[in-house]
Design a protein around this motif. Structure first.
Motif, mmCIF file in Angstrom:
data_model
loop_
_atom_site.group_PDB
_atom_site.id
_atom_site.type_symbol
_atom_site.label_atom_id
_atom_site.label_comp_id
_atom_site.label_asym_id
_atom_site.label_seq_id
_atom_site.Cartn_x
_atom_site.Cartn_y
_atom_site.Cartn_z
ATOM 1 N N LEU A 121 54.933 -24.746 -11.398
ATOM 2 C CA LEU A 121 55.148 -23.311 -11.370
ATOM 3 C C LEU A 121 53.751 -22.451 -11.833
ATOM 4 C CD1 LEU A 121 58.422 -22.971 -13.912
ATOM 5 C CD2 LEU A 121 58.254 -22.463 -11.190
ATOM 6 N N LYS A 122 52.906 -23.200 -12.188
ATOM 7 C CA LYS A 122 51.601 -22.718 -12.492
ATOM 8 C C LYS A 122 50.970 -21.739 -11.408
ATOM 9 C CE LYS A 122 47.665 -24.838 -13.428
ATOM 10 N NZ LYS A 122 46.348 -25.476 -13.836
ATOM 11 N N ALA A 123 50.818 -22.257 -10.227
ATOM 12 C CA ALA A 123 50.212 -21.955 -9.124
ATOM 13 C C ALA A 123 50.983 -20.633 -8.782
ATOM 14 C CB ALA A 123 50.191 -22.708 -7.828
ATOM 15 N N VAL A 124 52.270 -20.824 -8.527
ATOM 16 C CA VAL A 124 52.721 -19.467 -8.119
ATOM 17 C C VAL A 124 52.602 -18.288 -9.208
ATOM 18 C CG1 VAL A 124 55.225 -20.067 -8.809
ATOM 19 C CG2 VAL A 124 55.064 -18.494 -7.031
ATOM 20 N N VAL A 125 52.926 -18.589 -10.578
ATOM 21 C CA VAL A 125 52.851 -17.551 -11.356
ATOM 22 C C VAL A 125 51.445 -17.328 -11.380
ATOM 23 C CG1 VAL A 125 53.106 -17.177 -13.881
ATOM 24 C CG2 VAL A 125 54.895 -18.417 -12.554
ATOM 25 N N ALA A 126 50.347 -17.946 -11.318
ATOM 26 C CA ALA A 126 49.112 -17.531 -11.431
ATOM 27 C C ALA A 126 48.459 -16.474 -10.344
ATOM 28 C CB ALA A 126 48.095 -18.851 -11.576
ATOM 29 N N ALA A 127 49.302 -16.806 -9.193
ATOM 30 C CA ALA A 127 48.914 -15.876 -8.109
ATOM 31 C C ALA A 127 49.308 -14.481 -8.124
ATOM 32 C CB ALA A 127 49.398 -16.603 -6.795
ATOM 33 N N ASP A 128 50.223 -14.362 -9.106
ATOM 34 C CA ASP A 128 51.097 -12.820 -9.465
ATOM 35 C C ASP A 128 50.400 -12.077 -10.579
ATOM 36 O OD1 ASP A 128 52.985 -11.137 -10.911
ATOM 37 O OD2 ASP A 128 54.269 -11.637 -8.900
ATOM 38 N N MET A 153 56.848 -9.709 -15.318
ATOM 39 C CA MET A 153 57.932 -10.796 -15.343
ATOM 40 C C MET A 153 57.648 -11.944 -16.038
ATOM 41 S SD MET A 153 59.424 -10.754 -11.377
ATOM 42 C CE MET A 153 60.639 -11.838 -11.773
ATOM 43 N N ILE A 154 58.623 -12.663 -16.580
ATOM 44 C CA ILE A 154 58.483 -13.889 -17.630
ATOM 45 C C ILE A 154 59.097 -14.772 -16.588
ATOM 46 C CG2 ILE A 154 59.276 -15.167 -19.573
ATOM 47 C CD1 ILE A 154 59.425 -12.436 -21.015
ATOM 48 N N VAL A 155 58.500 -15.953 -16.471
ATOM 49 C CA VAL A 155 58.801 -17.218 -15.964
ATOM 50 C C VAL A 155 58.959 -18.298 -17.176
ATOM 51 C CG1 VAL A 155 58.644 -19.128 -14.288
ATOM 52 C CG2 VAL A 155 58.070 -16.782 -13.985
ATOM 53 N N THR A 156 59.692 -18.862 -17.913
ATOM 54 C CA THR A 156 59.858 -19.694 -18.949
ATOM 55 C C THR A 156 60.612 -20.898 -18.655
ATOM 56 O OG1 THR A 156 60.188 -19.952 -21.138
ATOM 57 C CG2 THR A 156 61.618 -18.497 -19.845
ATOM 58 N N ALA A 157 60.009 -22.013 -18.959
ATOM 59 C CA ALA A 157 60.478 -23.500 -19.025
ATOM 60 C C ALA A 157 59.935 -24.179 -19.894
ATOM 61 C CB ALA A 157 60.751 -23.920 -17.737
ATOM 62 N N GLU A 214 51.259 -19.827 -21.184
ATOM 63 C CA GLU A 214 51.580 -19.379 -22.638
ATOM 64 C C GLU A 214 52.431 -20.220 -23.122
ATOM 65 O OE1 GLU A 214 49.835 -17.204 -24.120
ATOM 66 O OE2 GLU A 214 49.115 -15.871 -22.704
ATOM 67 N N ILE A 215 52.748 -19.962 -24.464
ATOM 68 C CA ILE A 215 53.698 -20.752 -25.104
ATOM 69 C C ILE A 215 54.368 -20.392 -26.101
ATOM 70 C CG2 ILE A 215 52.182 -22.071 -26.920
ATOM 71 C CD1 ILE A 215 53.826 -24.801 -26.379
ATOM 72 N N ALA A 216 55.588 -20.051 -26.348
ATOM 73 C CA ALA A 216 56.464 -19.660 -27.325
ATOM 74 C C ALA A 216 57.398 -20.802 -28.157
ATOM 75 C CB ALA A 216 57.516 -18.515 -26.779
ATOM 76 N N PRO A 217 56.973 -21.421 -28.870
ATOM 77 C CA PRO A 217 57.226 -22.798 -29.713
ATOM 78 C C PRO A 217 58.891 -22.444 -30.226
ATOM 79 C CG PRO A 217 55.292 -22.420 -30.348
ATOM 80 C CD PRO A 217 55.596 -21.209 -29.807
ATOM 81 N N VAL A 231 53.856 -14.183 -16.381
ATOM 82 C CA VAL A 231 53.183 -15.011 -17.248
ATOM 83 C C VAL A 231 54.160 -16.306 -17.276
ATOM 84 C CG1 VAL A 231 54.531 -13.838 -19.021
ATOM 85 C CG2 VAL A 231 52.531 -15.417 -19.761
ATOM 86 N N LEU A 232 53.663 -17.467 -17.466
ATOM 87 C CA LEU A 232 54.567 -18.682 -17.430
ATOM 88 C C LEU A 232 54.505 -18.939 -18.964
ATOM 89 C CD1 LEU A 232 55.967 -21.219 -16.386
ATOM 90 C CD2 LEU A 232 53.725 -22.128 -16.000
ATOM 91 N N VAL A 233 55.642 -19.221 -19.530
ATOM 92 C CA VAL A 233 55.636 -19.476 -20.856
ATOM 93 C C VAL A 233 56.524 -20.838 -21.215
ATOM 94 C CG1 VAL A 233 56.662 -18.606 -23.313
ATOM 95 C CG2 VAL A 233 55.775 -16.931 -21.572
ATOM 96 N N LEU A 234 55.690 -21.619 -21.610
ATOM 97 C CA LEU A 234 56.618 -22.904 -22.098
ATOM 98 C C LEU A 234 57.214 -22.734 -23.535
ATOM 99 C CD1 LEU A 234 53.646 -25.427 -21.742
ATOM 100 C CD2 LEU A 234 55.380 -24.957 -19.971
ATOM 101 N N ARG A 235 58.200 -23.691 -24.010
ATOM 102 C CA ARG A 235 58.819 -23.445 -25.164
ATOM 103 C C ARG A 235 59.072 -24.696 -26.135
ATOM 104 N NH1 ARG A 235 62.492 -21.941 -20.965
ATOM 105 N NH2 ARG A 235 63.910 -23.578 -21.727
ATOM 106 N N SER A 236 57.920 -25.552 -25.570
ATOM 107 C CA SER A 236 58.041 -26.976 -26.526
ATOM 108 C C SER A 236 57.886 -26.566 -28.006
ATOM 109 C CB SER A 236 56.652 -27.531 -25.944
ATOM 110 O OG SER A 236 56.385 -27.538 -24.789
#
Length: 437
Positions: free
Chosen positions: A270-277, A253-257, A74-77, A281-286
């Motif tokens: 980080l994608k693999a470890v989060v996807a296995a959960d 849980m949120i993982v964001t970077a 995901e992305i939260a610009p 959710v893995l959130v980019l902030r670009s």
């Protein structure tokens, strides 16, 4: 909002106190500006001004959203780049998970505009700041709000503020790991902070996940940068796994970077470890990626290509050619005081210089565009003047309008109250109010 914008219930009224708006023209509602058929080089618009290439911006949005969808993240610009609720709304409509802000005031801007899922990707201070945040969020009981923390002091300040009122929305705390800026420097310290948060948890004050910002770890050496960012991403993954084991499988849980240059390394690590959960959710902030530039991000995306990091359709594609610079600053030639030198009406009050000087791209005379070679360059900026070295044979005259590319959107846009959207004919078709305070 500045005193140069008069607000109505739905449409701010703009007049010639705002850059770009034609001098002497009757005031207009913001929404009416795009129907005037102005052009930055037509002699009517007041210069300097900043513009957004709508076609390039739409291309960049489509490309980045395609990437995050295909990567399953995901992305939260980051809204700090344009600080424009209208642009943030376009990104959310395109599929963004939420919005990122850098401080309490920015959060207020976005909450007032109707956004409810926010990440405050920064530490805010101590007890006074915690109380300010609580006062703000007390007006938004439906907010889904998460915030970075990297110290017990800040955590305790937030816990105290949230325990003082039963009317606050839930606050999610993201334990930040860091390098070269904020963020805890070790996984052990981060785990200790997470345990302290768990001791203070209530229904409205909870551990929400893990955060990092990898861009601060960058150095001029690409190999050293890769090592530092990889180490930070690995610590983030390790912390997330430890917290998941501690909390059990049911806690969301949120993982964001992920900024606008090294997000590929974040996804790779980080994608693999989060996807296995099942509940993470893995959130980019670009944020700046959607605007691109003729400087720091141009160089950054070349580095991304060198890592073969931009993967769409299962193969690496060129980010450097796929993303397009969307921002321009326009200024008139004021003086030709000596051979080979032009002085333009644009300076430090109008354009960023912290990550490189603006780049002259073309000039306009009588509506005709003439491209400029890269030998024409800005050598210095004063408050309101740009010194442009022309070299041999460049026929630049007083009154010509020069189109400049910029470096670093985040420190350029904040100088402007209005961002003018241009179509393919460089005609103004839209206008975006910024809210930099």
């Amino acid at each position: 909002m500045s005193d140069a914008t008069l607000t109505t219930a739905s449409d701010p009224v703009i007049d010639d106190r705002v850059r770009g708006f034609p001098a002497g023209h009757a005031a207009l509602g913001l929404g009416a500006i795009g129907a005037q058929e102005w052009k930055p080089f037509d002699g009517a618009m007041s210069l300097p001004l900043i513009s957004l290439d709508e076609t390039a911006f739409a291309n960049n949005v489509d490309l980045m959203m395609t990437y995050v969808r295909e990567q399953g993240v995901e992305i939260a610009p980051h809204a700090k780049t344009p600080m424009s609720p209208a642009i943030a709304a376009r990104l959310v409509e395109a599929g963004a998970w939420g919005v990122t802000v850098a401080d309490i005031r920015q959060a207020s801007v976005m909450l007032r505009a109707g956004f409810r899922r926010l990440i405050l990707a920064n530490e805010i201070g101590g007890p006074a700041a915690a109380r300010r945040l609580a006062r703000l969020l007390s007006a938004y009981p439906d907010a889904d709000f998460s915030i970075f923390v990297d110290s017990r002091e800040m955590m305790e300040a937030l816990a105290s503020a949230w325990s003082a009122s039963a009317d606050l929305p839930p606050l999610g705390l993201l334990v930040e790991l860091g390098a070269a800026r904020g963020g805890l420097r070790s996984g052990e310290a981060a785990l200790q902070l997470a345990e302290a948060i768990l001791e203070r948890e209530t229904d409205t004050f909870r551990l929400a996940g893990v955060a990092a910002y990898e861009g601060a770890a960058a150095t001029p050496d690409a190999a050293e940068t890769a090592l530092r960012i990889s180490a930070l991403v690995e610590r983030t993954a390790t912390l997330f796994s430890a917290l998941r084991q501690r909390l059990g499988p049911e806690r969301p849980m949120i993982v964001t970077a992920g900024g606008s240059v090294y997000f590929d390394m974040v996804v790779r690590g980080l994608k693999a470890v989060v996807a296995a959960d099942q509940n993470a959710v893995l959130v980019l902030r670009s944020g700046a990626i959607f605007f691109h530039d003729h400087g720091i991000y141009e160089r950054g995306l070349t580095g991304l290509d060198n890592r073969s990091g931009f993967v769409i359709g299962g193969k690496a594609v060129s980010a450097a050619t796929g993303f397009r610079p969307a921002l321009r600053v326009w200024a008139e030639v004021l003086s030709r005081p000596e051979p080979g030198l032009a002085v333009c009406g644009m300076g430090l009050r109008d354009v960023a210089a912290d990550q490189g000087l603006p780049r002259p791209l073309a000039f306009y005379r009588d509506g005709v565009r003439t491209a400029l070679s890269q030998t024409v360059r800005v050598t210095a900026l004063n408050d309101q003047h740009a010194f442009v070295s022309l070299g041999e044979g460049v026929d630049l005259r007083v009154g010509d309008v020069v189109e400049f590319g910029i470096s670093h959107p985040c420190t350029c846009l904040d100088r402007h109250a209005i961002l003018y959207g241009l179509d393919g004919d460089h005609r103004v078709v839209s206008a975006y109010l910024t809210s930099f305070g």
